[in-house]
Enzyme design. Sequence first.
Site, mmCIF file in Angstrom:
data_model
loop_
_atom_site.group_PDB
_atom_site.id
_atom_site.type_symbol
_atom_site.label_atom_id
_atom_site.label_comp_id
_atom_site.label_asym_id
_atom_site.label_seq_id
_atom_site.Cartn_x
_atom_site.Cartn_y
_atom_site.Cartn_z
ATOM 1 N N SER A 5 -2.013 -4.856 23.712
ATOM 2 C CA SER A 5 -2.350 -5.811 22.654
ATOM 3 C C SER A 5 -1.063 -6.269 21.985
ATOM 4 C CB SER A 5 -3.324 -5.197 21.645
ATOM 5 O OG SER A 5 -2.883 -3.935 21.234
ATOM 6 N N THR A 38 -1.728 -10.486 11.364
ATOM 7 C CA THR A 38 -1.613 -9.728 10.109
ATOM 8 C C THR A 38 -2.187 -10.513 8.928
ATOM 9 O OG1 THR A 38 0.612 -10.537 9.707
ATOM 10 C CG2 THR A 38 0.407 -8.452 10.886
ATOM 11 N N ALA A 41 -1.131 -8.954 1.817
ATOM 12 C CA ALA A 41 -1.835 -8.245 0.749
ATOM 13 C C ALA A 41 -2.075 -9.174 -0.431
ATOM 14 C CB ALA A 41 -1.022 -7.044 0.312
ATOM 15 N N HIS A 67 -6.480 -9.079 11.106
ATOM 16 C CA HIS A 67 -6.312 -7.932 10.206
ATOM 17 C C HIS A 67 -7.009 -8.297 8.900
ATOM 18 C CE1 HIS A 67 -2.439 -6.155 12.170
ATOM 19 N NE2 HIS A 67 -3.199 -6.741 13.075
ATOM 20 N N ARG A 97 -5.719 -0.966 4.179
ATOM 21 C CA ARG A 97 -5.669 -1.048 2.730
ATOM 22 C C ARG A 97 -4.705 -2.150 2.300
ATOM 23 N NH1 ARG A 97 -2.365 3.049 -0.951
ATOM 24 N NH2 ARG A 97 -0.772 1.774 0.039
ATOM 25 N N ASP A 99 -0.786 -3.307 0.897
ATOM 26 C CA ASP A 99 0.036 -2.847 -0.223
ATOM 27 C C ASP A 99 -0.073 -3.847 -1.349
ATOM 28 O OD1 ASP A 99 1.239 -0.458 0.914
ATOM 29 O OD2 ASP A 99 2.143 -1.851 2.342
ATOM 30 N N TYR A 135 -0.355 6.994 11.185
ATOM 31 C CA TYR A 135 1.075 7.170 10.871
ATOM 32 C C TYR A 135 1.617 8.470 11.455
ATOM 33 C CZ TYR A 135 -0.125 3.406 7.789
ATOM 34 O OH TYR A 135 -0.585 2.207 7.316
ATOM 35 N N GLN A 166 1.635 3.014 13.180
ATOM 36 C CA GLN A 166 2.898 2.444 12.710
ATOM 37 C C GLN A 166 3.907 2.666 13.837
ATOM 38 O OE1 GLN A 166 4.667 0.344 11.313
ATOM 39 N NE2 GLN A 166 4.086 0.882 9.217
ATOM 40 N N HIS A 256 0.556 -1.356 21.733
ATOM 41 C CA HIS A 256 0.328 -2.499 20.833
ATOM 42 C C HIS A 256 1.711 -2.974 20.378
ATOM 43 C CE1 HIS A 256 -1.786 -4.818 17.658
ATOM 44 N NE2 HIS A 256 -0.791 -4.461 16.859
HETATM 45 P P1 FAD Z 1 -5.056 4.028 3.836
HETATM 46 O O1 FAD Z 1 -5.578 4.581 5.097
HETATM 47 O O2 FAD Z 1 -5.994 3.739 2.733
HETATM 48 O O3 FAD Z 1 -3.924 5.040 3.328
HETATM 49 C C1 FAD Z 1 -2.980 4.660 2.336
HETATM 50 C C2 FAD Z 1 -2.409 5.905 1.666
HETATM 51 O O4 FAD Z 1 -3.403 6.497 0.832
HETATM 52 C C3 FAD Z 1 -1.962 7.012 2.622
HETATM 53 O O5 FAD Z 1 -0.835 7.631 2.061
HETATM 54 C C4 FAD Z 1 -3.147 7.960 2.651
HETATM 55 O O6 FAD Z 1 -2.770 9.292 2.962
HETATM 56 C C5 FAD Z 1 -3.633 7.841 1.208
HETATM 57 N N1 FAD Z 1 -5.078 8.050 1.046
HETATM 58 C C6 FAD Z 1 -6.077 7.572 1.821
HETATM 59 N N2 FAD Z 1 -7.281 7.959 1.343
HETATM 60 C C7 FAD Z 1 -7.040 8.688 0.233
HETATM 61 C C8 FAD Z 1 -7.867 9.366 -0.706
HETATM 62 N N3 FAD Z 1 -9.196 9.358 -0.588
HETATM 63 N N4 FAD Z 1 -7.265 10.027 -1.727
HETATM 64 C C9 FAD Z 1 -5.925 10.037 -1.861
HETATM 65 N N5 FAD Z 1 -5.086 9.428 -1.004
HETATM 66 C C10 FAD Z 1 -5.629 8.755 0.035
HETATM 67 N N6 FAD Z 1 -0.354 -4.381 5.765
HETATM 68 C C11 FAD Z 1 -0.762 -5.601 5.363
HETATM 69 O O7 FAD Z 1 -0.664 -5.910 4.170
HETATM 70 N N7 FAD Z 1 -1.272 -6.527 6.249
HETATM 71 C C12 FAD Z 1 -1.409 -6.226 7.560
HETATM 72 O O8 FAD Z 1 -1.877 -7.056 8.336
HETATM 73 C C13 FAD Z 1 -1.006 -4.944 8.032
HETATM 74 N N8 FAD Z 1 -1.145 -4.583 9.327
HETATM 75 C C14 FAD Z 1 -0.853 -3.302 9.722
HETATM 76 C C15 FAD Z 1 -1.094 -2.934 11.049
HETATM 77 C C16 FAD Z 1 -0.821 -1.654 11.480
HETATM 78 C C17 FAD Z 1 -1.135 -1.263 12.902
HETATM 79 C C18 FAD Z 1 -0.240 -0.708 10.577
HETATM 80 C C19 FAD Z 1 0.112 0.686 11.045
HETATM 81 C C20 FAD Z 1 0.026 -1.078 9.268
HETATM 82 C C21 FAD Z 1 -0.281 -2.368 8.819
HETATM 83 N N9 FAD Z 1 -0.074 -2.762 7.494
HETATM 84 C C22 FAD Z 1 -0.469 -4.026 7.076
HETATM 85 C C23 FAD Z 1 0.538 -1.856 6.519
HETATM 86 C C24 FAD Z 1 -0.492 -1.049 5.721
HETATM 87 O O9 FAD Z 1 -1.324 -1.915 4.986
HETATM 88 C C25 FAD Z 1 0.267 -0.116 4.768
HETATM 89 O O10 FAD Z 1 0.908 0.895 5.500
HETATM 90 C C26 FAD Z 1 -0.543 0.450 3.622
HETATM 91 O O11 FAD Z 1 0.360 1.093 2.710
HETATM 92 C C27 FAD Z 1 -1.559 1.502 4.035
HETATM 93 O O12 FAD Z 1 -2.623 0.951 4.662
HETATM 94 P P2 FAD Z 1 -3.723 1.902 5.371
HETATM 95 O O13 FAD Z 1 -4.777 1.027 5.886
HETATM 96 O O14 FAD Z 1 -3.072 2.842 6.308
HETATM 97 O O15 FAD Z 1 -4.232 2.696 4.068
#
Ligand code: FAD
Length: 274
Positions: A5, A38, A41, A67, A97, A99, A135, A166, A256
């Site tokens: 991908s 992507t 945010a 995304h 999620r 940022d 991650y 990542q 990917h």
């Molecule tokens: P989560 O899975 O929600 O985790 C975020 C943090 O919160 C982690 O440290 C986790 O351990 C912690 N956490 C989760 N659940 C809980 C809980 N219940 N209590 C306490 N802590 C918790 N960003 C963008 O803005 N746009 C994109 O298109 C984009 N594409 C991406 C594609 C890939 C393949 C990857 C790997 C990353 C991408 N990102 C993108 C970056 C990503 O949005 C950031 O890394 C963001 O900080 C975390 O997103 P997540 O979905 O992993 O969050």
Amino acid sequence: MPSISLEFFPPKTDEQRAQLDRAATALQAVEPDYVSVTFGAGGSTLSYTAETVQRLHQQHGFHVAPHLSCMGGSRAEIAALLDEYRAAGYRRIVALRGDLPSGMATPGDFRYAAELVRFIREYSGDHFHIEVAAYPEVHPQADDALADLRHFKSKVEAGANGAITQYFFNPDAYFRFVDDAQRLGVAVPIVPGIMPISNFSQLKRFSDACGAEIPRWIAKRMQAHGDDAAAIRELGVEVVAQLCRRLLDGGAPGLHFYTLNRARTTLAILDRLH
Ligand code: FAD
């Protein structure tokens, strides 16, 4: 057959759109299983993501996966996008999620990606195949590696079908993460995210921000090439192709590629792999 991908970002200017079209045309040769786009945010590229997936689907004929990041968004906004993507016939979403951009105070209706995945399942049933982020070198905001792994598992329990990692340059971090996740009962495919190296100073900036470690031996060899862009690219292709080979040999279900809307380096890596 391992899946392939490709990830793109939404262009905002005509020049960037032309760049995307050139890359997408050249990358047709790869016959990817799907391409993803992507999402900025806080909704900043909201419309550009939808526009870009449409372009890649209609003009270039790819299966697409927008995304969708929930940070800063409301349930109603996300539901509207899900409706739009469903109506367009898309079957896959990368749920994140995201940022919070600096200066933005309200996180929106969802705190974590697991809540978004749960919402997508409630709202759209099984229509979408949902990918989430993983991650291997630990998310930079996680309390510790185990807590991060449990949070990853909660996204799968909420309904994710697969994960994309990542990027990383240490294959052991990936294999360890996959082993640990499987020990916790996670059975979905975890596809390694691959960052082609073409511009080393840009890669260093990205890596500092997202917590990916560049091994010292790679950094030192890159630095030895100074401003010689061709030598840096050649070393990058060699290093990343070797990483991909080790990942696939070790059982990774696919690759990917973070293309950064450029074809040349991704194509060179895949060429080297074949
Ligand atoms: P989560 O899975 O929600 O985790 C975020 C943090 O919160 C982690 O440290 C986790 O351990 C912690 N956490 C989760 N659940 C809980 C809980 N219940 N209590 C306490 N802590 C918790 N960003 C963008 O803005 N746009 C994109 O298109 C984009 N594409 C991406 C594609 C890939 C393949 C990857 C790997 C990353 C991408 N990102 C993108 C970056 C990503 O949005 C950031 O890394 C963001 O900080 C975390 O997103 P997540 O979905 O992993 O969050």
